[in-house]
Design an enzyme around this catalytic site. Sequence first.
Site, PDB file in Angstrom:
ATOM      1  NE  ARG A 111      -4.136   0.622   1.872  1.00  0.00           N
ATOM      2  CZ  ARG A 111      -5.079   0.503   2.263  1.00  0.00           C
ATOM      3  NH1 ARG A 111      -5.372   1.286   3.424  1.00  0.00           N
ATOM      4  NH2 ARG A 111      -6.031  -0.308   1.687  1.00  0.00           N
ATOM      5  CG  HIS A 138      -8.276   0.103  -3.250  1.00  0.00           C
ATOM      6  ND1 HIS A 138      -7.317  -1.241  -2.822  1.00  0.00           N
ATOM      7  CD2 HIS A 138      -9.020   0.261  -1.836  1.00  0.00           C
ATOM      8  CE1 HIS A 138      -7.910  -1.425  -1.626  1.00  0.00           C
ATOM      9  NE2 HIS A 138      -8.331  -0.468  -1.047  1.00  0.00           N
ATOM     10  CD  GLN A 141     -12.942  -1.995  -1.321  1.00  0.00           C
ATOM     11  OE1 GLN A 141     -12.079  -1.920  -0.509  1.00  0.00           O
ATOM     12  NE2 GLN A 141     -14.177  -2.523  -1.300  1.00  0.00           N
ATOM     13  CG  ASP A 232     -13.693   6.112  -1.068  1.00  0.00           C
ATOM     14  OD1 ASP A 232     -13.604   6.072  -0.065  1.00  0.00           O
ATOM     15  OD2 ASP A 232     -12.609   6.213  -1.884  1.00  0.00           O
ATOM     16  CB  CYS A 272     -14.090   1.006  -0.604  1.00  0.00           C
ATOM     17  SG  CYS A 272     -13.720   2.781  -0.318  1.00  0.00           S
ATOM     18  NE  ARG A 300     -10.225  -5.510  -0.128  1.00  0.00           N
ATOM     19  CZ  ARG A 300      -9.657  -4.682   0.465  1.00  0.00           C
ATOM     20  NH1 ARG A 300     -10.215  -3.456   0.878  1.00  0.00           N
ATOM     21  NH2 ARG A 300      -8.184  -4.684   0.010  1.00  0.00           N
TER      22      ARG A 300
HETATM   23  N1  NVA Z   1      -9.964   6.231  -1.685  1.00  0.00           N
HETATM   24  C1  NVA Z   1      -9.739   6.131  -0.253  1.00  0.00           C
HETATM   25  C2  NVA Z   1     -10.042   4.717  -0.158  1.00  0.00           C
HETATM   26  C3  NVA Z   1      -9.686   4.280   1.329  1.00  0.00           C
HETATM   27  C4  NVA Z   1      -9.812   2.587   1.290  1.00  0.00           C
HETATM   28  C5  NVA Z   1      -8.144   6.551   0.107  1.00  0.00           C
HETATM   29  O1  NVA Z   1      -7.380   6.288  -0.691  1.00  0.00           O
HETATM   30  O2  NVA Z   1      -7.968   6.944   1.311  1.00  0.00           O
HETATM   31  N1   CP Z   2     -11.366  -0.537   2.068  1.00  0.00           N
HETATM   32  C1   CP Z   2     -10.144  -0.447   2.644  1.00  0.00           C
HETATM   33  O1   CP Z   2      -9.023  -0.696   1.884  1.00  0.00           O
HETATM   34  O2   CP Z   2     -10.119  -0.499   3.629  1.00  0.00           O
HETATM   35  P1   CP Z   2      -8.794  -0.229   4.556  1.00  0.00           P
HETATM   36  O3   CP Z   2      -8.134   0.919   4.186  1.00  0.00           O
HETATM   37  O4   CP Z   2      -9.194  -0.333   5.902  1.00  0.00           O
HETATM   38  O5   CP Z   2      -7.815  -1.249   4.355  1.00  0.00           O
END
Ligand code: NVA
Ligand code: CP
Length: 314
Positions: A111, A138, A141, A232, A272, A300
């Site tokens: 990540r 992502h 997801q 989101d 998500c 997931r």
């Molecule tokens: N768009 C959000 C998704 C979190 C799972 C982010 O990148 O923070």
């Molecule tokens: N949806 C998602 O990726 O959640 P987290 O940021 O908690 O991993």
Amino acid sequence: MSAIAPIPSLRRSDILRLSHVSRDDVLALFSTARAMKQAPAEFANALKGRSIVMLFEKPSLRTRVTFEIGAARLGAHAVYLDHSDQRLGERETVRDYGHNLERWVDAIVARVFRQTALEELAGASKAPVVNALSDLFHPCQSLADFLTLQEHRGQVAGLRLAYVGDGNNVCHSLMELGAILGCHVTAITPPGREPDAAITRECQTLAVASGARIAVTNELSAVAGHDAVYTDVWVSMGQGAETDQTRQVFTPYQVNSALMSKAGPKALFMHCLPAHRGSEVTDSVMDSKASVVFDQAENRLHAQMALLYHMLRD
Ligand code: NVA
Ligand code: CP
């Protein structure tokens, strides 16, 4: 378990996004995920002796827990590397980092802030790299999201999904996988918050084969006639805090009961997570019967177990 056919395109393959995976291969992956969900014990040793590393530059609940538990349920071992204080490339080059990891692990789940860091890591490591969220995509997801839609609606092709909010990483991956699977995706965003134009064009090109329509608009009325409404957070991780100005821009795009009824009486609600209740979504929608957000979260686990299995199986 022996009846599960391999998916050659996934074997030892980087999953930085999903554009190179075919519709049939995604559907085969979903079929494995459903089999794992139904009979997890049959897969208990499927990846015995394998190791994965999970490096996170940003916080996570769902992604971290589901990859770690998913690996354990398959008999593999997961090592977590917290990179929240020290970004990738700070202590040593991303290239050297990748060349170290490839000597020890079978896959790298990452990540990161920048998709380009993933590309660099993947270029430096023989062990495949899985995008666990970047600034642009992502993919894990969206796999869970379309698996969830398939469970609730029988099939994904021909469905209509409205994404309402910020044209971000989650939006990009929904457009991309929708395009592959033949699900029409309408991204409805405030002006100036549209998904990336080049990624949108790539998704529209991908959609030619499946017949999906990938559309971007600022018009909220476009939400009418959709099978699901997805939102989101208005501000993604690493983009700072929600400000008064953010709220001014995004509040008309809040997913509330009025917006859901415009979408259609049978529309599902998707997110998500984490959700900012009272911002992009109201409690009345999050907690409604239409909400499948915790099914998405559960899936997931199953989708990523299937992914790891097809990447790393013998
Ligand atoms: N768009 C959000 C998704 C979190 C799972 C982010 O990148 O923070
Ligand atoms: N949806 C998602 O990726 O959640 P987290 O940021 O908690 O991993």
